[in-house]
Design an enzyme around this catalytic site. Sequence first.
Site, PDB file in Angstrom:
ATOM      1  N   CYS A  91       0.811  -1.226   0.000  1.00  0.00           N
ATOM      2  CA  CYS A  91       0.000   0.000   0.000  1.00  0.00           C
ATOM      3  C   CYS A  91       0.844   1.275   0.000  1.00  0.00           C
ATOM      4  O   CYS A  91       0.359   2.332  -0.390  1.00  0.00           O
ATOM      5  CB  CYS A  91      -0.933   0.012   1.207  1.00  0.00           C
ATOM      6  SG  CYS A  91      -2.181  -1.291   1.177  1.00  0.00           S
ATOM      7  N   HIS A 344      -8.765   4.156  -1.702  1.00  0.00           N
ATOM      8  CA  HIS A 344      -7.413   3.633  -1.487  1.00  0.00           C
ATOM      9  C   HIS A 344      -6.983   2.851  -2.727  1.00  0.00           C
ATOM     10  O   HIS A 344      -7.005   1.624  -2.740  1.00  0.00           O
ATOM     11  CB  HIS A 344      -7.413   2.755  -0.240  1.00  0.00           C
ATOM     12  CG  HIS A 344      -6.085   2.175   0.127  1.00  0.00           C
ATOM     13  ND1 HIS A 344      -4.882   2.651  -0.357  1.00  0.00           N
ATOM     14  CD2 HIS A 344      -5.761   1.127   0.945  1.00  0.00           C
ATOM     15  CE1 HIS A 344      -3.895   1.930   0.159  1.00  0.00           C
ATOM     16  NE2 HIS A 344      -4.394   0.999   0.936  1.00  0.00           N
ATOM     17  N   CYS A 374       0.292   2.143   6.566  1.00  0.00           N
ATOM     18  CA  CYS A 374       0.504   0.730   6.887  1.00  0.00           C
ATOM     19  C   CYS A 374       0.559  -0.067   5.596  1.00  0.00           C
ATOM     20  O   CYS A 374      -0.095   0.268   4.609  1.00  0.00           O
ATOM     21  CB  CYS A 374      -0.599   0.211   7.805  1.00  0.00           C
ATOM     22  SG  CYS A 374      -2.267   0.290   7.126  1.00  0.00           S
TER      23      CYS A 374
END
Length: 391
Positions: A91, A344, A374
């Site tokens: 990510c 996201h 994260c």
Amino acid sequence: MSSAVIVDVVRTPSGKGKPGGGLSGVHPATLLAGVLSELVTRNDLDPALVDDVIAGCVTQSGEQAFNIARTAVLAAGFPESVPATTVDRQCGSSQQAAHFAAQGVLAGAYDIAIACGVESMSRAPMFSNAQGADANRGPIAHRYPEGLVQQGISAEVVAARWKFDRAALDEFAARSHHLAAETAAAGGFANELVAAGELTADETIRPSTTAEGLAALRPAFVNEEYARRFPEIDWSITPGNSSPLTDGASAALIMNEDTANRLGLRPRARFHSFAVTGDDPLLMLTAVIPATRNVLARAGLTIADIDAYEVNEAFAPVPLMWQHELGADPQRLNPRGGAIALGHPLGASGTRILATLVNHLEQTGGRYGLQTMCEAGGLANATIIECYPEA
């Protein structure tokens, strides 16, 4: 030493990452090419001057395979001499791309670089590049004999261990939508947004969201095996308090400060400090805490010195856990909403957050901004930027 500066940073609107979503008809390389073109056009920059393009992308399969950064550079019409590479730190991939670009500038390897990212979760579904991944468990089975878990289960464990109940998670999620909707209505995102396809605004923001409405959603990760393994779990993670599947791209123009001045370009912010760290790969989402502590120590700053902090809202427990452990001011946390509302798009999220952070600091007169993300496997990047005062 000359600073590594952010001259500009842009993003596409967030499209729903499913068939029929606003960007689902756009090839991911075309999405990325659009933000690359916008960067050089609106800064009147000859793209031949770009020393490297570093793109984050997580699901590097199908249309996102075979070094999508290079495909996008060619699709954007950049000269064939401009190189490009694609990186995967899950990510945090485009945040890591920004680190690599800025560190290359600071090392003297680049004068001008572009850090960017893309993810089309509608066209390259998450985990579609994971064939054979189960075989990777063998080499670490001696350390984790019960096996690692997917992020949704990690989010459940974090919520349970930090004692965040369902109501707190849903309230935070509703806050994200309200802040994003308020910012959009006031034109706060206008300077960072680049239209893509026919989409001109984020379609993931739901202004009417309420905690009461979110309370009706069913938990997404209920699993009997994990219920036995983690009896503390209360099954509180739902689609409403998690980030949605999203399509999008983003890009930042990064330079040596002297080069920017020579080209007549005004830097908007400079990179102050960087950190990347690992933590427990079972909890997985907790590395934002040591990463933040590390970057603050490197910067010689405290959390009180930071005017705004962006903690990626992969799941609501993550920023809530971070805020609790850092003693951070909740008013400065994701002040324009976060990924729960803004989406996201995995590989694009790092530079998407950077775009929002730079614009927020400029529009509010803030000096320091911190972002952290994260990442799967128990990793996290953290970055501190310092905004330049208006000329």
